[in-house]
Write an enzyme that holds these catalytic residues in place. Structure first.
Site, mmCIF file in Angstrom:
data_model
loop_
_atom_site.group_PDB
_atom_site.id
_atom_site.type_symbol
_atom_site.label_atom_id
_atom_site.label_comp_id
_atom_site.label_asym_id
_atom_site.label_seq_id
_atom_site.Cartn_x
_atom_site.Cartn_y
_atom_site.Cartn_z
ATOM 1 N N HIS A 233 -48.253 110.128 -26.871
ATOM 2 C CA HIS A 233 -49.632 111.867 -26.864
ATOM 3 C C HIS A 233 -49.472 112.189 -25.728
ATOM 4 O O HIS A 233 -48.228 113.126 -25.516
ATOM 5 C CB HIS A 233 -50.309 110.483 -26.956
ATOM 6 N N HIS A 272 -44.771 115.594 -35.466
ATOM 7 C CA HIS A 272 -46.741 115.560 -35.449
ATOM 8 C C HIS A 272 -46.947 115.075 -36.289
ATOM 9 O O HIS A 272 -46.631 114.589 -37.707
ATOM 10 C CB HIS A 272 -46.974 117.047 -35.562
ATOM 11 N N ASP A 323 -46.955 120.167 -27.249
ATOM 12 C CA ASP A 323 -46.343 119.405 -25.359
ATOM 13 C C ASP A 323 -45.024 120.427 -25.116
ATOM 14 O O ASP A 323 -44.740 120.349 -24.152
ATOM 15 C CB ASP A 323 -46.643 118.604 -25.954
HETATM 16 N N1 COA Z 1 -37.264 113.881 -32.257
HETATM 17 C C1 COA Z 1 -36.797 113.218 -32.489
HETATM 18 N N2 COA Z 1 -37.294 112.237 -33.616
HETATM 19 C C2 COA Z 1 -38.530 112.438 -34.618
HETATM 20 C C3 COA Z 1 -39.103 112.947 -33.283
HETATM 21 C C4 COA Z 1 -38.817 113.497 -32.359
HETATM 22 N N3 COA Z 1 -39.613 114.158 -31.037
HETATM 23 N N4 COA Z 1 -40.172 112.414 -33.967
HETATM 24 C C5 COA Z 1 -40.450 112.447 -34.741
HETATM 25 N N5 COA Z 1 -39.311 112.330 -35.643
HETATM 26 C C6 COA Z 1 -38.759 111.554 -36.401
HETATM 27 C C7 COA Z 1 -38.827 110.625 -36.501
HETATM 28 O O1 COA Z 1 -36.796 109.680 -35.555
HETATM 29 C C8 COA Z 1 -38.636 109.273 -38.178
HETATM 30 O O2 COA Z 1 -37.823 109.710 -38.564
HETATM 31 P P1 COA Z 1 -37.012 108.348 -39.865
HETATM 32 O O3 COA Z 1 -37.910 108.541 -40.762
HETATM 33 O O4 COA Z 1 -35.554 108.916 -39.978
HETATM 34 O O5 COA Z 1 -36.905 106.991 -39.553
HETATM 35 C C9 COA Z 1 -39.527 110.559 -38.712
HETATM 36 O O6 COA Z 1 -39.782 111.582 -37.696
HETATM 37 C C10 COA Z 1 -40.631 110.421 -37.973
HETATM 38 O O7 COA Z 1 -41.053 109.841 -37.009
HETATM 39 P P2 COA Z 1 -42.619 108.928 -36.567
HETATM 40 O O8 COA Z 1 -42.332 108.290 -35.032
HETATM 41 O O9 COA Z 1 -42.673 107.556 -37.776
HETATM 42 O O10 COA Z 1 -43.919 109.960 -36.648
HETATM 43 P P3 COA Z 1 -44.985 109.544 -36.244
HETATM 44 O O11 COA Z 1 -46.450 109.771 -37.331
HETATM 45 O O12 COA Z 1 -45.167 107.872 -36.336
HETATM 46 O O13 COA Z 1 -45.493 109.873 -34.790
HETATM 47 C C11 COA Z 1 -45.739 111.491 -33.102
HETATM 48 C C12 COA Z 1 -45.358 111.849 -34.316
HETATM 49 C C13 COA Z 1 -45.892 112.355 -32.660
HETATM 50 C C14 COA Z 1 -46.148 110.338 -32.455
HETATM 51 C C15 COA Z 1 -43.805 111.625 -32.841
HETATM 52 O O14 COA Z 1 -43.006 112.090 -33.714
HETATM 53 C C16 COA Z 1 -43.470 111.664 -31.563
HETATM 54 O O15 COA Z 1 -42.738 110.785 -30.811
HETATM 55 N N6 COA Z 1 -43.453 112.643 -30.976
HETATM 56 C C17 COA Z 1 -42.173 112.779 -29.787
HETATM 57 C C18 COA Z 1 -43.421 112.542 -29.220
HETATM 58 C C19 COA Z 1 -44.357 113.936 -28.512
HETATM 59 O O16 COA Z 1 -44.186 114.954 -28.487
HETATM 60 N N7 COA Z 1 -45.775 113.324 -28.400
HETATM 61 C C20 COA Z 1 -46.753 114.111 -28.523
HETATM 62 C C21 COA Z 1 -47.595 115.091 -29.854
HETATM 63 S S1 COA Z 1 -48.593 115.948 -30.300
#
Ligand code: COA
Length: 388
Positions: A233, A272, A323
Protein backbone atom coordinates in the site's frame (compact mmCIF):
# COMPACT_ATOMS: atom_id res chain seq x y z
CA UNK A 1 -16.42 -31.03 17.49
CA UNK A 2 -17.70 -27.77 16.07
CA UNK A 3 -21.38 -27.53 15.57
CA UNK A 4 -22.56 -26.28 12.22
CA UNK A 5 -26.06 -25.91 13.60
CA UNK A 6 -24.82 -23.18 15.94
CA UNK A 7 -23.65 -20.88 13.15
CA UNK A 8 -25.84 -22.17 10.37
CA UNK A 9 -22.79 -21.98 8.10
CA UNK A 10 -21.49 -24.99 6.24
CA UNK A 11 -17.96 -25.89 7.40
CA UNK A 12 -16.93 -27.10 3.96
CA UNK A 13 -15.45 -24.44 1.70
CA UNK A 14 -18.19 -22.79 -0.32
CA UNK A 15 -15.75 -21.68 -2.98
CA UNK A 16 -17.30 -18.22 -2.76
CA UNK A 17 -14.37 -16.39 -1.21
CA UNK A 18 -12.81 -13.76 -3.46
CA UNK A 19 -9.22 -13.63 -2.30
CA UNK A 20 -8.29 -10.12 -1.24
CA UNK A 21 -12.01 -9.24 -1.63
CA UNK A 22 -11.26 -8.36 -5.25
CA UNK A 23 -14.32 -6.87 -6.90
CA UNK A 24 -16.40 -7.16 -3.73
CA UNK A 25 -18.56 -4.10 -2.98
CA UNK A 26 -18.05 -3.57 0.76
CA UNK A 27 -19.57 -0.14 1.40
CA UNK A 28 -21.60 2.62 -0.25
CA UNK A 29 -19.86 5.94 -0.42
CA UNK A 30 -20.41 9.31 -2.10
CA UNK A 31 -16.82 10.49 -1.64
CA UNK A 32 -14.55 9.09 -4.35
CA UNK A 33 -15.34 7.43 -7.68
CA UNK A 34 -12.80 5.36 -9.61
CA UNK A 35 -13.30 4.06 -13.13
CA UNK A 36 -10.45 1.59 -13.32
CA UNK A 37 -11.01 0.80 -17.00
CA UNK A 38 -10.95 4.39 -18.21
CA UNK A 39 -8.44 5.68 -15.67
CA UNK A 40 -10.90 8.21 -14.27
CA UNK A 41 -11.13 9.37 -10.68
CA UNK A 42 -13.48 11.88 -9.05
CA UNK A 43 -13.73 13.44 -5.60
CA UNK A 44 -17.39 14.24 -4.90
CA UNK A 45 -18.01 14.39 -8.67
CA UNK A 46 -15.03 16.64 -9.50
CA UNK A 47 -12.38 15.20 -11.83
CA UNK A 48 -9.02 14.77 -10.12
CA UNK A 49 -7.29 16.51 -13.06
CA UNK A 50 -9.42 19.65 -12.53
CA UNK A 51 -8.75 19.63 -8.81
CA UNK A 52 -5.02 19.11 -9.35
CA UNK A 53 -4.89 22.19 -11.59
CA UNK A 54 -7.37 24.53 -9.90
CA UNK A 55 -7.79 23.51 -6.26
CA UNK A 56 -5.67 23.55 -3.11
CA UNK A 57 -5.29 20.84 -0.50
CA UNK A 58 -7.29 22.87 2.00
CA UNK A 59 -10.17 23.33 -0.44
CA UNK A 60 -10.04 19.64 -1.45
CA UNK A 61 -10.17 18.56 2.20
CA UNK A 62 -13.27 20.69 2.69
CA UNK A 63 -14.79 19.16 -0.42
CA UNK A 64 -14.14 15.63 0.85
CA UNK A 65 -15.57 16.38 4.30
CA UNK A 66 -18.62 18.41 3.24
CA UNK A 67 -19.41 17.20 -0.27
CA UNK A 68 -19.26 20.65 -1.93
CA UNK A 69 -16.64 23.27 -2.70
CA UNK A 70 -16.40 25.91 0.05
CA UNK A 71 -17.21 29.59 -0.49
CA UNK A 72 -14.47 32.13 0.33
CA UNK A 73 -15.62 32.66 3.93
CA UNK A 74 -15.71 28.97 4.76
CA UNK A 75 -12.37 28.32 3.11
CA UNK A 76 -10.77 31.19 5.03
CA UNK A 77 -12.22 29.83 8.25
CA UNK A 78 -10.90 26.34 7.52
CA UNK A 79 -7.43 27.72 6.80
CA UNK A 80 -7.46 29.57 10.13
CA UNK A 81 -8.49 26.43 11.98
CA UNK A 82 -5.79 24.38 10.25
CA UNK A 83 -3.16 26.98 11.17
CA UNK A 84 -4.41 27.02 14.77
CA UNK A 85 -4.28 23.22 14.91
CA UNK A 86 -0.70 22.87 13.64
CA UNK A 87 1.11 23.57 16.88
CA UNK A 88 1.75 20.47 18.97
CA UNK A 89 1.56 20.47 22.75
CA UNK A 90 4.88 20.15 24.56
CA UNK A 91 3.75 16.80 25.98
CA UNK A 92 3.43 15.39 22.46
CA UNK A 93 6.84 16.75 21.42
CA UNK A 94 8.31 15.35 24.64
CA UNK A 95 6.89 11.94 23.80
CA UNK A 96 8.47 12.09 20.33
CA UNK A 97 11.83 12.91 21.92
CA UNK A 98 11.69 9.72 24.01
CA UNK A 99 11.19 7.39 21.03
CA UNK A 100 14.33 5.53 19.83
CA UNK A 101 15.68 7.19 16.68
CA UNK A 102 15.73 3.92 14.76
CA UNK A 103 11.92 3.68 14.96
CA UNK A 104 10.16 3.65 11.59
CA UNK A 105 8.54 7.07 10.93
CA UNK A 106 5.15 5.43 10.30
CA UNK A 107 5.35 3.75 13.72
CA UNK A 108 6.10 7.15 15.23
CA UNK A 109 3.14 8.71 13.43
CA UNK A 110 0.84 5.92 14.61
CA UNK A 111 1.99 6.35 18.23
CA UNK A 112 1.70 10.13 17.98
CA UNK A 113 -1.93 9.90 16.86
CA UNK A 114 -2.69 7.72 19.89
CA UNK A 115 -0.98 10.30 22.09
CA UNK A 116 -2.81 13.20 20.41
CA UNK A 117 -6.14 11.62 21.34
CA UNK A 118 -5.25 11.94 25.03
CA UNK A 119 -5.05 15.74 24.65
CA UNK A 120 -7.89 16.24 22.17
CA UNK A 121 -10.61 18.40 23.77
CA UNK A 122 -13.28 16.46 21.88
CA UNK A 123 -11.98 12.98 22.59
CA UNK A 124 -15.17 11.85 24.32
CA UNK A 125 -17.53 13.75 22.05
CA UNK A 126 -18.68 11.69 19.08
CA UNK A 127 -21.08 14.19 17.53
CA UNK A 128 -20.60 15.07 13.85
CA UNK A 129 -19.51 18.59 14.83
CA UNK A 130 -16.88 17.24 17.21
CA UNK A 131 -15.70 14.70 14.65
CA UNK A 132 -15.34 17.47 12.09
CA UNK A 133 -13.22 19.44 14.55
CA UNK A 134 -11.09 16.34 15.14
CA UNK A 135 -10.73 15.82 11.38
CA UNK A 136 -9.40 19.37 10.97
CA UNK A 137 -7.05 19.06 13.94
CA UNK A 138 -5.63 15.70 12.81
CA UNK A 139 -5.11 17.08 9.30
CA UNK A 140 -3.23 20.02 10.82
CA UNK A 141 -1.22 17.90 13.27
CA UNK A 142 0.09 15.03 11.11
CA UNK A 143 2.49 17.21 9.05
CA UNK A 144 3.84 18.81 12.24
CA UNK A 145 4.48 15.38 13.80
CA UNK A 146 6.19 14.18 10.61
CA UNK A 147 8.44 17.23 10.33
CA UNK A 148 9.19 17.31 14.08
CA UNK A 149 10.25 13.66 13.98
CA UNK A 150 12.56 14.40 11.06
CA UNK A 151 14.19 17.21 13.03
CA UNK A 152 14.46 15.12 16.22
CA UNK A 153 16.18 12.14 14.56
CA UNK A 154 18.60 14.52 12.89
CA UNK A 155 19.35 16.07 16.30
CA UNK A 156 18.10 19.49 15.28
CA UNK A 157 15.62 21.86 16.91
CA UNK A 158 11.98 21.37 16.03
CA UNK A 159 10.73 24.25 13.86
CA UNK A 160 7.48 25.93 14.83
CA UNK A 161 4.81 26.06 12.12
CA UNK A 162 4.72 29.31 10.11
CA UNK A 163 1.19 30.81 10.18
CA UNK A 164 1.97 32.86 7.07
CA UNK A 165 2.30 29.72 4.95
CA UNK A 166 -0.35 27.46 3.47
CA UNK A 167 -0.65 23.81 4.47
CA UNK A 168 1.76 22.41 1.84
CA UNK A 169 4.43 25.14 2.00
CA UNK A 170 4.39 25.08 5.81
CA UNK A 171 5.29 21.39 5.83
CA UNK A 172 8.32 21.99 3.60
CA UNK A 173 9.27 24.93 5.82
CA UNK A 174 9.06 22.83 9.01
CA UNK A 175 11.48 20.28 7.51
CA UNK A 176 14.44 22.64 7.12
CA UNK A 177 13.44 26.09 8.36
CA UNK A 178 13.84 27.80 4.99
CA UNK A 179 10.98 29.36 3.07
CA UNK A 180 10.31 26.85 0.28
CA UNK A 181 10.64 27.58 -3.43
CA UNK A 182 7.06 28.55 -4.45
CA UNK A 183 7.20 25.99 -7.28
CA UNK A 184 7.92 23.27 -4.72
CA UNK A 185 5.10 24.51 -2.50
CA UNK A 186 2.69 24.36 -5.44
CA UNK A 187 3.91 20.92 -6.58
CA UNK A 188 3.62 19.53 -3.06
CA UNK A 189 0.13 20.96 -2.71
CA UNK A 190 -0.83 19.17 -5.96
CA UNK A 191 0.67 15.91 -4.69
CA UNK A 192 -1.37 16.26 -1.49
CA UNK A 193 -4.56 16.73 -3.52
CA UNK A 194 -3.78 13.66 -5.64
CA UNK A 195 -3.26 11.43 -2.58
CA UNK A 196 -6.14 12.78 -0.47
CA UNK A 197 -8.60 9.96 -1.07
CA UNK A 198 -9.01 6.79 -3.07
CA UNK A 199 -12.30 5.06 -2.42
CA UNK A 200 -12.08 1.85 -0.37
CA UNK A 201 -8.30 1.46 -0.42
CA UNK A 202 -6.95 -0.81 2.33
CA UNK A 203 -6.22 1.89 4.93
CA UNK A 204 -9.57 3.62 4.44
CA UNK A 205 -11.33 0.28 4.74
CA UNK A 206 -9.39 -0.43 7.95
CA UNK A 207 -10.43 2.98 9.30
CA UNK A 208 -14.07 2.34 8.45
CA UNK A 209 -14.02 -1.12 10.06
CA UNK A 210 -12.68 0.41 13.29
CA UNK A 211 -15.20 3.26 13.23
CA UNK A 212 -18.06 0.86 12.51
CA UNK A 213 -17.64 -0.62 16.00
CA UNK A 214 -18.35 2.97 17.18
CA UNK A 215 -14.76 3.33 18.26
CA UNK A 216 -13.41 6.89 18.12
CA UNK A 217 -11.84 8.80 15.25
CA UNK A 218 -8.28 8.69 16.64
CA UNK A 219 -8.48 4.89 16.99
CA UNK A 220 -9.73 4.58 13.42
CA UNK A 221 -6.91 6.81 12.12
CA UNK A 222 -4.40 4.73 14.07
CA UNK A 223 -5.72 1.60 12.31
CA UNK A 224 -5.41 3.39 8.98
CA UNK A 225 -1.80 4.46 9.59
CA UNK A 226 -0.82 0.91 10.50
CA UNK A 227 -2.43 -0.30 7.27
CA UNK A 228 -0.96 2.39 5.02
CA UNK A 229 2.52 1.45 6.22
CA UNK A 230 2.62 -1.87 4.33
CA UNK A 231 4.73 -2.13 1.15
CA UNK A 232 1.72 -3.29 -0.87
CA UNK A 233 0.00 0.00 0.00
CA UNK A 234 1.55 3.36 0.97
CA UNK A 235 4.94 1.90 1.83
CA UNK A 236 5.59 1.44 -1.90
CA UNK A 237 6.59 5.09 -2.45
CA UNK A 238 9.68 4.71 -0.26
CA UNK A 239 10.50 1.39 -1.93
CA UNK A 240 10.41 3.14 -5.32
CA UNK A 241 13.05 5.64 -4.21
CA UNK A 242 15.17 2.88 -2.68
CA UNK A 243 14.94 1.07 -6.03
CA UNK A 244 16.02 4.16 -8.00
CA UNK A 245 19.05 4.53 -5.74
CA UNK A 246 19.85 0.82 -6.04
CA UNK A 247 19.72 1.04 -9.85
CA UNK A 248 22.04 4.04 -9.70
CA UNK A 249 22.42 4.76 -13.41
CA UNK A 250 19.80 5.19 -16.13
CA UNK A 251 21.69 2.69 -18.30
CA UNK A 252 21.19 -0.05 -15.68
CA UNK A 253 17.41 0.41 -15.30
CA UNK A 254 16.18 -1.94 -18.02
CA UNK A 255 18.42 -4.83 -16.96
CA UNK A 256 17.46 -4.31 -13.33
CA UNK A 257 13.75 -4.61 -14.11
CA UNK A 258 14.24 -7.63 -16.38
CA UNK A 259 16.26 -9.43 -13.70
CA UNK A 260 13.71 -8.67 -10.97
CA UNK A 261 10.86 -9.90 -13.16
CA UNK A 262 12.81 -13.04 -14.10
CA UNK A 263 13.24 -13.68 -10.37
CA UNK A 264 9.44 -13.26 -9.99
CA UNK A 265 9.90 -10.17 -7.82
CA UNK A 266 7.52 -7.23 -7.88
CA UNK A 267 8.55 -3.78 -8.97
CA UNK A 268 7.31 -1.18 -6.46
CA UNK A 269 5.04 1.51 -7.86
CA UNK A 270 3.43 -0.77 -10.47
CA UNK A 271 0.13 -2.58 -10.63
CA UNK A 272 -3.16 -1.79 -9.02
CA UNK A 273 -6.19 -3.70 -7.84
CA UNK A 274 -8.65 -1.33 -9.51
CA UNK A 275 -6.87 0.40 -12.42
CA UNK A 276 -6.53 -1.68 -15.55
CA UNK A 277 -5.12 1.31 -17.38
CA UNK A 278 -3.01 4.25 -16.26
CA UNK A 279 -3.71 5.61 -12.80
CA UNK A 280 -4.71 9.27 -13.44
CA UNK A 281 -2.70 10.35 -10.41
CA UNK A 282 0.41 8.83 -11.98
CA UNK A 283 -0.25 10.83 -15.16
CA UNK A 284 -0.08 14.07 -13.20
CA UNK A 285 2.82 13.04 -11.01
CA UNK A 286 4.85 12.04 -14.08
CA UNK A 287 4.38 15.57 -15.40
CA UNK A 288 5.36 17.05 -12.05
CA UNK A 289 8.44 14.83 -11.86
CA UNK A 290 9.57 16.07 -15.27
CA UNK A 291 8.84 19.73 -14.50
CA UNK A 292 10.65 19.66 -11.17
CA UNK A 293 13.56 17.68 -12.63
CA UNK A 294 13.92 20.24 -15.43
CA UNK A 295 13.75 23.11 -12.99
CA UNK A 296 16.46 21.60 -10.81
CA UNK A 297 18.59 20.80 -13.87
CA UNK A 298 18.61 17.12 -12.97
CA UNK A 299 16.27 14.79 -14.87
CA UNK A 300 18.02 11.60 -13.79
CA UNK A 301 15.22 10.21 -11.59
CA UNK A 302 12.60 11.13 -14.16
CA UNK A 303 14.50 9.55 -17.04
CA UNK A 304 15.33 6.44 -15.06
CA UNK A 305 11.65 6.15 -14.14
CA UNK A 306 10.66 6.38 -17.82
CA UNK A 307 12.96 3.46 -18.67
CA UNK A 308 11.48 1.38 -15.84
CA UNK A 309 7.98 2.26 -16.95
CA UNK A 310 8.66 1.30 -20.57
CA UNK A 311 10.29 -1.98 -19.56
CA UNK A 312 7.35 -2.86 -17.30
CA UNK A 313 4.87 -2.08 -20.06
CA UNK A 314 6.85 -4.09 -22.66
CA UNK A 315 7.48 -7.09 -20.41
CA UNK A 316 4.36 -7.26 -18.23
CA UNK A 317 1.85 -4.80 -19.68
CA UNK A 318 1.52 -3.25 -16.21
CA UNK A 319 1.19 0.52 -15.74
CA UNK A 320 2.61 2.51 -12.86
CA UNK A 321 0.52 3.67 -9.91
CA UNK A 322 0.45 6.77 -7.71
CA UNK A 323 3.53 5.72 -5.76
CA UNK A 324 5.88 5.50 -8.73
CA UNK A 325 6.44 9.16 -9.62
CA UNK A 326 5.59 10.59 -6.20
CA UNK A 327 9.01 9.31 -5.08
CA UNK A 328 11.01 11.38 -7.55
CA UNK A 329 8.68 14.38 -7.04
CA UNK A 330 9.26 14.36 -3.28
CA UNK A 331 12.99 13.68 -3.61
CA UNK A 332 13.44 16.63 -5.99
CA UNK A 333 11.83 18.98 -3.47
CA UNK A 334 14.16 17.72 -0.73
CA UNK A 335 11.85 15.42 1.22
CA UNK A 336 13.86 12.44 2.54
CA UNK A 337 12.66 9.01 1.37
CA UNK A 338 12.02 7.87 4.95
CA UNK A 339 9.22 10.45 5.15
CA UNK A 340 7.44 9.53 1.91
CA UNK A 341 4.89 7.23 3.53
CA UNK A 342 4.14 9.61 6.45
CA UNK A 343 3.68 12.33 3.81
CA UNK A 344 1.13 10.04 2.13
CA UNK A 345 -0.66 9.84 5.50
CA UNK A 346 -0.55 13.65 5.84
CA UNK A 347 -2.60 13.79 2.66
CA UNK A 348 -4.82 10.71 3.09
CA UNK A 349 -5.92 11.93 6.53
CA UNK A 350 -8.43 14.13 4.68
CA UNK A 351 -9.94 11.11 2.94
CA UNK A 352 -9.80 8.85 5.98
CA UNK A 353 -11.66 11.35 8.11
CA UNK A 354 -14.20 12.06 5.34
CA UNK A 355 -14.93 8.32 5.21
CA UNK A 356 -15.20 8.18 8.99
CA UNK A 357 -17.77 10.98 9.01
CA UNK A 358 -19.70 9.09 6.34
CA UNK A 359 -19.46 5.81 8.27
CA UNK A 360 -20.63 7.35 11.56
CA UNK A 361 -23.55 9.05 9.79
CA UNK A 362 -25.03 5.72 8.66
CA UNK A 363 -23.38 3.02 10.69
CA UNK A 364 -23.73 -0.70 10.98
CA UNK A 365 -20.91 -2.83 12.38
CA UNK A 366 -18.76 -4.30 9.57
CA UNK A 367 -18.58 -7.98 10.31
CA UNK A 368 -18.36 -10.30 7.32
CA UNK A 369 -18.24 -14.07 7.60
CA UNK A 370 -15.22 -16.25 7.01
CA UNK A 371 -15.10 -19.41 5.00
CA UNK A 372 -14.00 -22.07 7.49
CA UNK A 373 -11.46 -24.47 5.99
CA UNK A 374 -10.22 -26.21 9.17
CA UNK A 375 -11.12 -29.61 10.64
CA UNK A 376 -14.53 -30.27 12.16
CA UNK A 377 -14.08 -33.69 13.78
CA UNK A 378 -11.18 -33.10 16.19
CA UNK A 379 -11.57 -34.89 19.57
CA UNK A 380 -9.76 -33.44 22.57
CA UNK A 381 -6.53 -35.36 23.35
CA UNK A 382 -5.26 -35.33 26.97
CA UNK A 383 -1.71 -33.97 27.38
CA UNK A 384 -0.25 -37.36 28.39
CA UNK A 385 -1.52 -38.91 25.16
CA UNK A 386 0.00 -36.30 22.83
CA UNK A 387 3.34 -36.85 21.06
CA UNK A 388 6.29 -35.02 22.69
N1 COA B 1 5.60 -5.94 -10.41
C1 COA B 1 5.56 -7.07 -11.13
N2 COA B 1 4.46 -7.80 -11.33
C2 COA B 1 3.33 -7.34 -10.79
C3 COA B 1 3.28 -6.16 -10.04
C4 COA B 1 4.47 -5.46 -9.86
N3 COA B 1 4.50 -4.33 -9.16
N4 COA B 1 2.03 -5.96 -9.62
C5 COA B 1 1.30 -6.96 -10.08
N5 COA B 1 2.08 -7.82 -10.77
C6 COA B 1 1.67 -9.04 -11.42
C7 COA B 1 1.63 -10.16 -10.39
O1 COA B 1 2.87 -10.82 -10.31
C8 COA B 1 0.54 -11.01 -10.95
O2 COA B 1 1.06 -11.74 -12.04
P1 COA B 1 0.68 -13.27 -12.27
O3 COA B 1 -0.80 -13.27 -12.47
O4 COA B 1 1.49 -13.63 -13.45
O5 COA B 1 1.06 -13.97 -10.99
C9 COA B 1 -0.47 -10.03 -11.50
O6 COA B 1 0.32 -8.88 -11.86
C10 COA B 1 -1.56 -9.62 -10.52
O7 COA B 1 -0.92 -9.11 -9.33
P2 COA B 1 -1.52 -9.25 -7.87
O8 COA B 1 -0.42 -9.03 -6.89
O9 COA B 1 -2.31 -10.52 -7.75
O10 COA B 1 -2.54 -8.03 -7.86
P3 COA B 1 -3.31 -7.47 -6.60
O11 COA B 1 -4.49 -6.77 -7.13
O12 COA B 1 -3.53 -8.52 -5.57
O13 COA B 1 -2.27 -6.43 -5.95
C11 COA B 1 -0.89 -4.53 -5.79
C12 COA B 1 -2.23 -5.08 -6.31
C13 COA B 1 -0.91 -3.01 -5.95
C14 COA B 1 -0.73 -4.86 -4.30
C15 COA B 1 0.27 -5.15 -6.62
O14 COA B 1 0.17 -4.71 -7.97
C16 COA B 1 1.62 -4.82 -6.04
O15 COA B 1 2.10 -5.55 -5.15
N6 COA B 1 2.29 -3.72 -6.53
C17 COA B 1 3.58 -3.33 -6.00
C18 COA B 1 3.40 -2.52 -4.72
C19 COA B 1 2.77 -1.16 -4.99
O16 COA B 1 3.19 -0.43 -5.87
N7 COA B 1 1.78 -0.81 -4.16
C20 COA B 1 1.12 0.48 -4.24
C21 COA B 1 -0.28 0.35 -4.75
S1 COA B 1 -1.00 1.95 -5.02
Amino acid sequence: MLSTAKTGIQPEGTGMVQQGLEGVVAASSAICFIDGLRGRMLYRGYDIHDLAVHSTFEETAWLLWHGALPGPGRLAELKERLIAGRTLRDEVLDLLRTIPHATAPMDVLRSAVSCLSAYDPDVANHSREANLRKAVRLTAQLPTVTAAWHRIVNRRDVIDPNPELGHAANFLYMLDGALPDPAHGKAFDTALILHADHELNASTFAARVTAATLSDMHSAVTSAIGTLKGPLHGGANKDVMDMLHEIGEISSAETYVREKLAAKEKIPGFGHRVYKTEDPRATRLRRLSKELGRKSGDLKWYEMSRVIEKTMMDRKGIACNVDFYSGSVYATMGIPAGLFTPVFACSRIAGWTAHLLEQYADNRIIRPVGEYTGPTEASYVPMESRPA
